[in-house]
Design a protein around this motif. Structure first.
Motif, mmCIF file in Angstrom:
data_model
loop_
_atom_site.group_PDB
_atom_site.id
_atom_site.type_symbol
_atom_site.label_atom_id
_atom_site.label_comp_id
_atom_site.label_asym_id
_atom_site.label_seq_id
_atom_site.Cartn_x
_atom_site.Cartn_y
_atom_site.Cartn_z
ATOM 1 N N ARG A 128 0.852 -1.183 0.000
ATOM 2 C CA ARG A 128 0.000 0.000 0.000
ATOM 3 C C ARG A 128 0.892 1.240 0.000
ATOM 4 N N GLY A 129 0.540 2.189 -0.856
ATOM 5 C CA GLY A 129 1.313 3.418 -0.974
ATOM 6 C C GLY A 129 1.060 4.361 0.187
ATOM 7 N N PHE A 130 1.846 5.436 0.207
ATOM 8 C CA PHE A 130 1.744 6.434 1.270
ATOM 9 C C PHE A 130 0.356 7.065 1.306
ATOM 10 N N PHE A 131 -0.191 7.407 0.137
ATOM 11 C CA PHE A 131 -1.498 8.052 0.068
ATOM 12 C C PHE A 131 -2.582 7.129 0.613
ATOM 13 N N GLN A 132 -2.544 5.856 0.231
ATOM 14 C CA GLN A 132 -3.539 4.889 0.698
ATOM 15 C C GLN A 132 -3.423 4.689 2.212
ATOM 16 N N ARG A 133 -2.208 4.612 2.730
ATOM 17 C CA ARG A 133 -2.012 4.461 4.180
ATOM 18 C C ARG A 133 -2.507 5.706 4.916
ATOM 19 N N SER A 134 -2.293 6.892 4.325
ATOM 20 C CA SER A 134 -2.775 8.136 4.942
ATOM 21 C C SER A 134 -4.293 8.146 5.015
ATOM 22 N N LEU A 135 -4.950 7.746 3.926
ATOM 23 C CA LEU A 135 -6.412 7.698 3.922
ATOM 24 C C LEU A 135 -6.931 6.669 4.923
ATOM 25 N N ASP A 136 -6.237 5.534 5.024
ATOM 26 C CA ASP A 136 -6.628 4.520 6.013
ATOM 27 C C ASP A 136 -6.509 5.074 7.433
ATOM 28 N N GLY A 137 -5.448 5.866 7.692
ATOM 29 C CA GLY A 137 -5.277 6.479 9.001
ATOM 30 C C GLY A 137 -6.389 7.468 9.314
ATOM 31 N N ILE A 138 -6.758 8.281 8.333
ATOM 32 C CA ILE A 138 -7.854 9.241 8.529
ATOM 33 C C ILE A 138 -9.147 8.494 8.803
ATOM 34 N N GLU A 139 -9.376 7.415 8.071
ATOM 35 C CA GLU A 139 -10.594 6.623 8.266
ATOM 36 C C GLU A 139 -10.621 6.000 9.663
ATOM 37 N N THR A 140 -9.498 5.511 10.132
ATOM 38 C CA THR A 140 -9.422 4.901 11.459
ATOM 39 C C THR A 140 -9.750 5.930 12.544
ATOM 40 N N VAL A 141 -9.164 7.122 12.428
ATOM 41 C CA VAL A 141 -9.447 8.179 13.403
ATOM 42 C C VAL A 141 -10.921 8.580 13.322
ATOM 43 N N GLY A 142 -11.450 8.718 12.103
ATOM 44 C CA GLY A 142 -12.856 9.091 11.935
ATOM 45 C C GLY A 142 -13.806 8.068 12.514
ATOM 46 N N ASN A 143 -13.457 6.787 12.405
ATOM 47 C CA ASN A 143 -14.315 5.734 12.952
ATOM 48 C C ASN A 143 -14.321 5.727 14.473
ATOM 49 N N LYS A 144 -13.330 6.324 15.089
ATOM 50 C CA LYS A 144 -13.267 6.370 16.550
ATOM 51 C C LYS A 144 -14.051 7.539 17.133
ATOM 52 N N LEU A 145 -14.495 8.461 16.274
ATOM 53 C CA LEU A 145 -15.282 9.599 16.752
ATOM 54 C C LEU A 145 -16.648 9.117 17.233
ATOM 55 N N PRO A 146 -17.220 9.794 18.203
ATOM 56 C CA PRO A 146 -18.565 9.413 18.649
ATOM 57 C C PRO A 146 -19.617 9.748 17.583
ATOM 58 N N HIS A 147 -20.833 9.312 17.840
ATOM 59 C CA HIS A 147 -21.956 9.561 16.932
ATOM 60 C C HIS A 147 -22.117 11.067 16.709
ATOM 61 N N PRO A 148 -22.515 11.494 15.499
ATOM 62 C CA PRO A 148 -22.666 12.940 15.227
ATOM 63 C C PRO A 148 -23.599 13.660 16.195
ATOM 64 N N ALA A 149 -24.651 12.995 16.651
ATOM 65 C CA ALA A 149 -25.548 13.642 17.615
ATOM 66 C C ALA A 149 -24.818 13.892 18.932
ATOM 67 N N THR A 150 -23.970 12.958 19.332
ATOM 68 C CA THR A 150 -23.179 13.135 20.546
ATOM 69 C C THR A 150 -22.185 14.284 20.370
#
Length: 190
Positions: free
Chosen positions: A6-28
């Motif tokens: 996996r390239g740098f760009f793909q790993r960066s997007l995966d990292g952003i997705e991982t952090v985003g998935n850890k955020l609470p629900h939008p209503a919260t």
């Protein structure tokens, strides 16, 4: 099974997705941000901070403590006016209603399938950006509709969904208030 590098760009997007998935629900998140605003209004109002209104020169706006009796009264008495006065609300509600009907009827999946099958994979980014530019015909609806659709299309062809979301957002933002339909209309009328 051979694991693809996996390239740098793909790993960066995966990292952003991982952090985003850890955020609470939008209503919260909305509730937490509202509480932060309430707390900040109380703290900042104690210092008597005021600023000049950017749209009305000479008018001074003071920070009001929203946790005081007057502040709580203001929150509840102006809630409806704030809700109704929010300009994009009508477009967003109508768009979401239309998307809901289109999704339940199967129209969106059929259109997505047709779009993905009609555009070669190497041109899908260009097609998505073009759709974003053309979405300005539907007012602000492009901002609501296309980024999630871009993510779904990219995921369907094996690309990272955040790249599709970014491409659609770039198309809508870059082409906002610019559209080829108006150009074609002008050419036909002349």
């Amino acid at each position: 099974m051979v694991k693809q590098k996996r390239g740098f760009f793909q790993r960066s997007l995966d990292g952003i997705e991982t952090v985003g998935n850890k955020l609470p629900h939008p209503a919260t998140l909305f509730g937490l941000l509202a509480l932060i605003v309430l707390g900040l209004s109380a703290i900042v109002s104690m210092f008597g901070i005021s600023v000049e209104h950017p749209g009305k020169p000479g008018e001074i706006v003071e920070v009001k403590n929203l946790l005081s009796a007057e502040g709580i009264e203001y929150i509840f008495t102006s809630m409806t006016d704030n809700f109704i006065g929010f300009a994009p609300l009508g477009v967003v509600l109508l768009t979401m209603l239309g998307i809901g009907v289109a999704e339940r009827s199967g129209l969106i999946s059929a259109v997505l399938r047709g779009f993905v099958l009609s555009v070669p994979n190497r041109l899908i980014t260009l097609g998505l950006v073009f759709a974003g530019v053309m979405s300005s015909v539907a007012s602000d609806a492009g901002y609501v509709v296309l980024p999630p659709l871009g993510a779904v299309i990219f995921a369907a062809i094996g690309r990272h969904p955040l790249a599709g979301l970014a491409a659609a957002f770039a198309g809508v933002s870059g082409g906002f208030s610019a559209n080829l339909f108006l150009y074609w209309y002008r050419c036909i009328v002349r």
